[in-house]
Each structure stands twice: as C-alpha cells, then as structure tokens.
Scaffold this active site. Structure first.
Site, mmCIF file in Angstrom:
data_model
loop_
_atom_site.group_PDB
_atom_site.id
_atom_site.type_symbol
_atom_site.label_atom_id
_atom_site.label_comp_id
_atom_site.label_asym_id
_atom_site.label_seq_id
_atom_site.Cartn_x
_atom_site.Cartn_y
_atom_site.Cartn_z
ATOM 1 N N THR A 87 0.768 -1.178 0.100
ATOM 2 C CA THR A 87 -0.221 0.135 -0.130
ATOM 3 C C THR A 87 0.779 1.151 0.048
ATOM 4 O O THR A 87 0.284 2.353 -0.589
ATOM 5 C CB THR A 87 -0.929 0.039 1.351
ATOM 6 O OG1 THR A 87 -1.545 -1.252 1.287
ATOM 7 C CG2 THR A 87 -1.955 1.074 1.366
ATOM 8 N N GLY A 102 18.111 -10.659 -0.193
ATOM 9 C CA GLY A 102 18.082 -11.684 1.000
ATOM 10 C C GLY A 102 17.251 -13.007 0.342
ATOM 11 O O GLY A 102 17.589 -14.008 1.136
ATOM 12 N N ASP A 155 5.761 -7.340 13.207
ATOM 13 C CA ASP A 155 5.331 -7.743 12.058
ATOM 14 C C ASP A 155 5.968 -8.967 11.141
ATOM 15 O O ASP A 155 6.169 -8.948 9.716
ATOM 16 C CB ASP A 155 5.086 -6.540 10.928
ATOM 17 C CG ASP A 155 3.959 -6.402 9.923
ATOM 18 O OD1 ASP A 155 3.107 -7.590 10.050
ATOM 19 O OD2 ASP A 155 4.038 -6.142 8.877
ATOM 20 N N LEU A 156 6.027 -9.862 11.581
ATOM 21 C CA LEU A 156 7.089 -10.928 11.077
ATOM 22 C C LEU A 156 6.352 -12.125 10.450
ATOM 23 O O LEU A 156 6.578 -13.253 10.791
ATOM 24 C CB LEU A 156 8.142 -11.350 12.251
ATOM 25 C CG LEU A 156 9.348 -12.370 11.747
ATOM 26 C CD1 LEU A 156 10.000 -11.619 10.624
ATOM 27 C CD2 LEU A 156 10.437 -12.526 12.888
ATOM 28 N N HIS A 157 5.406 -11.642 9.468
ATOM 29 C CA HIS A 157 4.752 -12.633 8.881
ATOM 30 C C HIS A 157 5.715 -13.388 7.626
ATOM 31 O O HIS A 157 6.796 -12.861 7.423
ATOM 32 C CB HIS A 157 3.528 -11.884 8.219
ATOM 33 C CG HIS A 157 3.655 -10.697 7.084
ATOM 34 N ND1 HIS A 157 4.266 -10.936 6.109
ATOM 35 C CD2 HIS A 157 3.432 -9.462 7.586
ATOM 36 C CE1 HIS A 157 4.422 -9.777 5.378
ATOM 37 N NE2 HIS A 157 4.029 -8.679 6.307
ATOM 38 N N GLY A 193 5.808 -13.115 4.738
ATOM 39 C CA GLY A 193 6.359 -12.354 3.529
ATOM 40 C C GLY A 193 7.667 -11.255 4.128
ATOM 41 O O GLY A 193 8.173 -10.930 3.084
ATOM 42 N N ASP A 205 11.652 -5.437 6.810
ATOM 43 C CA ASP A 205 10.751 -4.721 6.781
ATOM 44 C C ASP A 205 10.402 -4.323 8.065
ATOM 45 O O ASP A 205 9.876 -5.099 8.966
ATOM 46 C CB ASP A 205 9.436 -5.284 6.152
ATOM 47 C CG ASP A 205 8.104 -4.025 6.020
ATOM 48 O OD1 ASP A 205 8.548 -3.030 6.488
ATOM 49 O OD2 ASP A 205 7.208 -4.559 5.201
ATOM 50 N N PHE A 206 10.758 -3.035 8.749
ATOM 51 C CA PHE A 206 10.655 -2.736 10.103
ATOM 52 C C PHE A 206 9.971 -1.484 10.138
ATOM 53 O O PHE A 206 9.813 -0.530 10.990
ATOM 54 C CB PHE A 206 12.207 -2.211 10.575
ATOM 55 C CG PHE A 206 13.207 -3.360 10.238
ATOM 56 C CD1 PHE A 206 13.185 -4.634 10.764
ATOM 57 C CD2 PHE A 206 14.133 -3.192 9.023
ATOM 58 C CE1 PHE A 206 13.935 -5.418 10.359
ATOM 59 C CE2 PHE A 206 15.106 -4.072 8.833
ATOM 60 C CZ PHE A 206 15.125 -5.376 9.464
ATOM 61 N N THR A 207 8.763 -1.635 9.369
ATOM 62 C CA THR A 207 7.730 -0.609 9.308
ATOM 63 C C THR A 207 6.978 -0.459 10.645
ATOM 64 O O THR A 207 6.748 0.600 11.221
ATOM 65 C CB THR A 207 6.662 -0.783 8.279
ATOM 66 O OG1 THR A 207 7.298 -1.080 7.156
ATOM 67 C CG2 THR A 207 5.533 0.471 8.140
#
Length: 366
Positions: A41, A164, A203-205, A207, A252-254
């Site tokens: 998004t 990665g 948020d460690l899903h 993806g 991704d550390f949003t």
C-alpha cells in the site's frame, strides 16, 4: 531544532540542498537494469543487480493508493531501525548491552537484511522504474496508482538492501532440518537485537522473512556452514549454528520498535491504525496483532519482548499448517510443542534455550 525531514536527511547522511532524483540515485548505486518485485500500500519494490529497492512516497498532500502519504517523522523511525539492526552485522555494543571488564564485544547477528543505503529522493519516477512497473502490471495487474501521478516536487524515501532471497511464503522447504534452521536463525537474530537494543519486529509474517541457499563455498574457501559459525554472538558468547544450508534475512521494520543510540525510542504507534486489528478471527497472523495489542495495552513505545515470541508462535504455526515438506510424526509433534511453548515464552533470550533447538547450536569454540 531539526525538522523531521532534516532529521531523516541527517540519518541518511544527506544535505537538504542536494537531494537526488530516483534516476540519479540509481546511477550513483550503479543500478542499470531493474525489474519490479512487488508492491504494498505504501510503496513499490524493485530489484537491480544484486540489490532490492523499496521506494516509499512521503510528505505529499494527496493520497497514494487510497492512503495518506507517510510523513518524514514516520519514515524516520523506520530508517533509524533499519540502519541500527543492519549494524548488528558488525560486532557492536548497542544501547542496552552491558560492557564486560575487557570491553569485549557483546553481540552480533547477520540475520537482518544488509542495508546498503537509505536515501531521500525528489522528483518524478525514473523512466526505467516506470517501464519496470508497466511490465509487472501487464502480468500481475497492479492494485497501486500508476507512478506517473507523482509530481516533480514529490519526496520519497528509498531503502536499498542486499537481495536476501525468496520469502517464506514462496520458498520451497526440502526437509524438517530446514524448518528447524529457519526458526533457530530467526530466534537467535531476535534474541540478539532484543538484548542489545530492545528490538521487537511486530510484523514478522511469512512475507517478511527471506530465505536463500547460499553457494557451497565462499571467497575464503570455507563451506557455508563454516562461514556461519562465528557470525552470531549473544551476550559475549559466540554461537555456532547448524544452518542446514539456509540463510535467513529479516526485512521490513515499518511496525518495529527499538531503543536508539541517541537514547530515544523508534517505534510505530499502532493505536492510530485500528484496522490492523480487525482481520478475520482464527487467522494466526491477525490473531498475533490482537495478542500484541493485549500485551502492550496499546502503549507501543514501551518494550514488550513477548511480542517477538508471539511472532515465533506464528512462524511455527505457518510451518505446520501452510508449508509442505517431509516430516515424521515425531518431528511434527516436536514442532507443535515448540509452537505452544513459544506463545508462553516471555523473551527470545529465553526461547533460544528451548528443547526444540537442542543440539542445533553450540556455544563458544566447543
């Protein structure tokens, strides 16, 4: 006092009067050919050479993909976190690490994606990026607004990282040892970052966990297993880890949180985004967000290491229910038991000692 944009520029080592365009940044990083990898998004992901670029528009006064653009203040937190966890690749003593008498280095892990550069850019999208976007759109049908909407005064933040590998959703596992290795490497990485700088991913899903199968030999003639031996160090103790030939990289550390070297806290206030907690009941990822809110009581600035354990529970659940690989009844039982214990754990430095990892790592030179 610096404005949030000036803080962001300072963090990325840039001057306000010398903000490059996306095209100039790609030229500086010697990225010629580029493809679009995916989208979210808030931004687009591209790959060029051996690097991945995450491009997020910010500070504009119009909506992008139906959402208000991120502010420099919001992006500052993510940039500070990405820079700090990438530095854990070098042996370092973070804000929380206690010094030993000999000044021994306390911690390191190379399981966070290597950050090559963070940069603020300005202007229209680079032509090569638009071509890559159109190509991807033809095959995948983008849900995002076309990047040609951005005006010449548009600001972006760009995160450039090493490649990665594939995310856990797409990665094909060969056996149980690989699944165990993914959980172990992730646990150690989180234990180190939690210990050194009060880090929580939040948020460690599947993806946001990348996995690769590195070449058998590196430049020093070591096998990958040998090269990995000295890469992780927790509380001054070197850990030798059985990798099963895989390498993980957290990205991704949003939504992440940590203590900064400037004695502050970088975090994302999830209380202003209630939608994230409204996903379907019974979905493990959605339940994890709700568990986090219950644990933190919506005080997201505080350190709650248990949230990392909740994501380990989610990853174990994902391996059990969404991934297929050969596994004996006994191994399946062990993975299920680990899933339960992860949820009951209070921190990653506790979980690292779990029976599930018995024999998978050794401390020191033994």
């Amino acid at each position: 006092e610096r404005t949030p944009l000036q803080q962001l520029l300072h963090e990325s080592g840039q001057e306000e009067d010398a903000i490059p365009t996306l095209k100039q940044l790609m030229s500086e990083m010697q990225i010629s050919k580029i493809i679009k990898l995916g989208e979210g998004t808030f931004g687009e992901a591209f790959k060029g050479n051996d690097m991945v670029l995450k491009v997020v528009p910010m500070a504009g006064d119009f909506r992008v993909n139906g959402e208000i653009q991120k502010s420099p203040a919001e992006m500052y937190a993510e940039a500070a976190i990405a820079l700090q966890v990438s530095k854990l690749r070098e042996r370092s003593q973070g804000p929380r690490a206690a010094r030993t008498k000999g000044g021994r280095v306390m911690a390191c892990t190379d399981s966070f994606v290597e950050l090559r550069k963070v940069a603020v850019c300005k202007g229209r999208y680079a032509p090569t990026m638009i071509q890559a976007w159109d190509k991807w759109d033809k095959v995948n049908t983008s849900e995002n607004d076309h990047p040609k909407v951005f005006p010449k005064e548009q600001l972006y933040i760009v995160f450039i990282t090493a490649d990665g590998g594939q995310d856990l959703e797409k990665f094909e596992l060969r056996d149980f040892a690989e699944a165990q290795s993914i959980l172990l490497q992730t646990t150690v990485a989180l234990a180190v970052a939690e210990d050194v700088c009060g880090f929580e991913h939040r948020d460690l899903h599947w993806g946001n966990l990348l996995i690769s199968r590195p070449e058998a030999l590196n430049a020093n003639g070591e096998t990958f297993e040998e090269a990995m031996l000295d890469r992780q160090c927790l509380r001054g103790v070197d850990l030798r880890i059985r990798t099963a030939g895989l390498k993980v990289a957290l990205i991704d550390f949003t939504l992440s949180r940590l203590d900064t070297y400037a004695k502050g806290v970088a975090f994302c206030d999830l209380s202003v985004d209630p939608e994230i907690f409204e996903g379907p009941a019974g979905d493990c990822q959605m339940e994890t967000y709700r568990r986090m809110r219950k644990e933190t009581k919506d005080r997201w600035e505080e350190h709650h290491p248990k949230t990392n354990c909740m994501w380990m529970h989610y990853l174990a659940d994902t391996l059990l229910t969404k991934k297929t690989f050969p596994m004996s009844a006994q191994q399946k039982k062990a993975l299920g038991a680990f899933r339960r214990r992860a949820l009951k754990s209070n921190s990653m430095s506790e979980l690292v000692w779990d029976d599930f990892f018995k024999g998978a790592w050794l401390a020191g030179d033994s």
